[in-house]
Design a protein around this motif. Structure first.
Motif, PDB file in Angstrom:
ATOM      1  N   ILE A 114      89.777  63.978 -40.123  1.00 47.12           N
ATOM      2  CA  ILE A 114      89.073  62.950 -40.900  1.00 47.12           C
ATOM      3  C   ILE A 114      89.043  63.353 -42.369  1.00 47.12           C
ATOM      4  O   ILE A 114      89.233  62.514 -43.266  1.00 47.12           O
ATOM      5  CB  ILE A 114      87.641  62.745 -40.365  1.00 47.12           C
ATOM      6  N   LYS A 115      88.827  64.636 -42.635  1.00 49.25           N
ATOM      7  CA  LYS A 115      88.842  65.122 -44.019  1.00 49.25           C
ATOM      8  C   LYS A 115      90.225  64.925 -44.646  1.00 49.25           C
ATOM      9  O   LYS A 115      90.337  64.573 -45.825  1.00 49.25           O
ATOM     10  CB  LYS A 115      88.455  66.607 -44.059  1.00 49.25           C
ATOM     11  N   ALA A 116      91.266  65.151 -43.869  1.00 49.15           N
ATOM     12  CA  ALA A 116      92.620  64.968 -44.380  1.00 49.15           C
ATOM     13  C   ALA A 116      92.877  63.498 -44.695  1.00 49.15           C
ATOM     14  O   ALA A 116      93.461  63.164 -45.738  1.00 49.15           O
ATOM     15  CB  ALA A 116      93.640  65.470 -43.359  1.00 49.15           C
ATOM     16  N   ALA A 117      92.437  62.613 -43.825  1.00 47.16           N
ATOM     17  CA  ALA A 117      92.597  61.172 -44.067  1.00 47.16           C
ATOM     18  C   ALA A 117      91.870  60.771 -45.341  1.00 47.16           C
ATOM     19  O   ALA A 117      92.380  59.970 -46.139  1.00 47.16           O
ATOM     20  CB  ALA A 117      92.079  60.378 -42.875  1.00 47.16           C
ATOM     21  N   LEU A 118      90.683  61.334 -45.549  1.00 47.07           N
ATOM     22  CA  LEU A 118      89.904  61.050 -46.756  1.00 47.07           C
ATOM     23  C   LEU A 118      90.676  61.434 -48.011  1.00 47.07           C
ATOM     24  O   LEU A 118      90.771  60.641 -48.961  1.00 47.07           O
ATOM     25  CB  LEU A 118      88.569  61.806 -46.698  1.00 47.07           C
ATOM     26  N   VAL A 119      91.247  62.623 -48.026  1.00 47.65           N
ATOM     27  CA  VAL A 119      91.998  63.086 -49.188  1.00 47.65           C
ATOM     28  C   VAL A 119      93.226  62.203 -49.427  1.00 47.65           C
ATOM     29  O   VAL A 119      93.542  61.838 -50.566  1.00 47.65           O
ATOM     30  CB  VAL A 119      92.416  64.558 -49.013  1.00 47.65           C
ATOM     31  N   GLU A 120      93.908  61.832 -48.363  1.00 51.59           N
ATOM     32  CA  GLU A 120      95.097  60.984 -48.505  1.00 51.59           C
ATOM     33  C   GLU A 120      94.745  59.620 -49.083  1.00 51.59           C
ATOM     34  O   GLU A 120      95.468  59.089 -49.949  1.00 51.59           O
ATOM     35  CB  GLU A 120      95.791  60.856 -47.141  1.00 51.59           C
ATOM     36  N   GLU A 121      93.627  59.046 -48.635  1.00 51.99           N
ATOM     37  CA  GLU A 121      93.196  57.753 -49.173  1.00 51.99           C
ATOM     38  C   GLU A 121      92.824  57.880 -50.655  1.00 51.99           C
ATOM     39  O   GLU A 121      93.098  56.986 -51.455  1.00 51.99           O
ATOM     40  CB  GLU A 121      92.018  57.192 -48.370  1.00 51.99           C
TER      41      GLU A 121
END
Length: 274
Positions: A114-121
């Motif tokens: 979820i943290k990775a998805a946040l950074v990508e967004e």
């Protein structure tokens, strides 16, 4: 954790149902792209070909392209503006998920994903902002309000709905940019769409839905990117109220696990890769 389902999951069903009636996007988009008449160079390596170099027919304020029985009126600036706003909604959603990880029971690899998805967004948002996308909204709501960030099932259902819309919007953008004669922007939209699809699969895995990757073809549920704001508003993401108001705040993009941070292509003349 939610058990696997043999039928279409409820989030996808709700998303499809939300397309049942016609929607007007004029009120949502009115004046939103006044400051996005052109795409300009942004952060190093983030520059796209300026709209000023586009053929006159593609630069027109009311660009018309026929897609089957659908006539589109989006401009490149419209699409970049909607994209930036969508990414701000995504950052708002994922950042609140991370902030409430304990309540949601997110930990270990699930939380890291979820943290990775946040950074990508956030990286996507910065790209669209740097290249001329304006902001339609920075304060959002969620269909289930605060429950979105206290109940894992609600969180995943919401995530599935959002990622379904995002994926459809970027796939629609590919078609529209192709009609405009902008293969660079069409390719870029595909690069983002694949990542949004990854987020959707990760969400299904976290939610215990099996198989995690359950679409052979990602559906294009939007005729045009400009249809997205009205859809998102109808679904309950653009109606902030007391107790259900979440404002976008930029987050750090520091995450050693995130690679390909700029839209690399084989031809550096297509999209800057700095």
């Amino acid at each position: 954790m939610m058990k696997g389902r043999t039928k279409k999951d409820s989030a996808t069903a709700n998303l499809l149902a939300s397309f049942a009636s016609a929607r007007s996007r004029r009120a949502v988009l009115k004046g939103a792209i006044a400051g996005a008449a052109g795409v300009t160079a942004g952060a190093a390596g983030f520059a796209l070909t300026p709209l000023s170099s586009m053929p006159a027919y593609a630069k027109a304020v009311n660009f018309h392209a026929t897609a089957g029985n659908v006539q589109t009126t989006d401009t490149a600036a419209t699409i970049l503006t909607v994209a930036r706003t969508a990414e701000q909604l995504a950052v708002t959603f994922y950042s609140n998920g991370v902030a409430n990880a304990d309540k949601l029971g997110l930990k270990g690899n699930d939380l890291e994903n979820i943290k990775a998805a946040l950074v990508e967004e956030q990286i996507h948002q910065q790209f669209f902002a740097a290249n001329g996308g304006s902001s339609l909204a920075e304060t959002f709501s969620f269909p289930k309000g605060a429950q979105t960030f206290t109940d894992l099932k609600t969180f995943i259902d919401t995530q599935q709905q959002l990622e379904g819309v995002f994926d459809s919007a970027f796939l629609a953008a590919i078609f529209e940019f192709a009609q405009m004669g902008r293969p660079d922007l069409a390719q870029l939209s595909g690069q983002v769409a694949t990542v949004e699809a990854e987020h959707r699969a990760l969400g299904r895995q976290i939610g215990g839905l099996s198989p995690a990757d359950n679409w052979a073809f990602s559906p294009v549920l939007l005729a045009t990117v400009g249809d997205a704001p009205a859809l998102v508003q109808k679904a309950g993401f653009l109606s902030p109220s007391s107790g259900n108001s979440y404002t976008y705040q930029e987050v750090s993009i520091e995450n050693a696990g995130i690679e390909q941070r700029k839209p690399f292509t084989a031809s550096s003349s297509v999209v800057g890769n700095g």
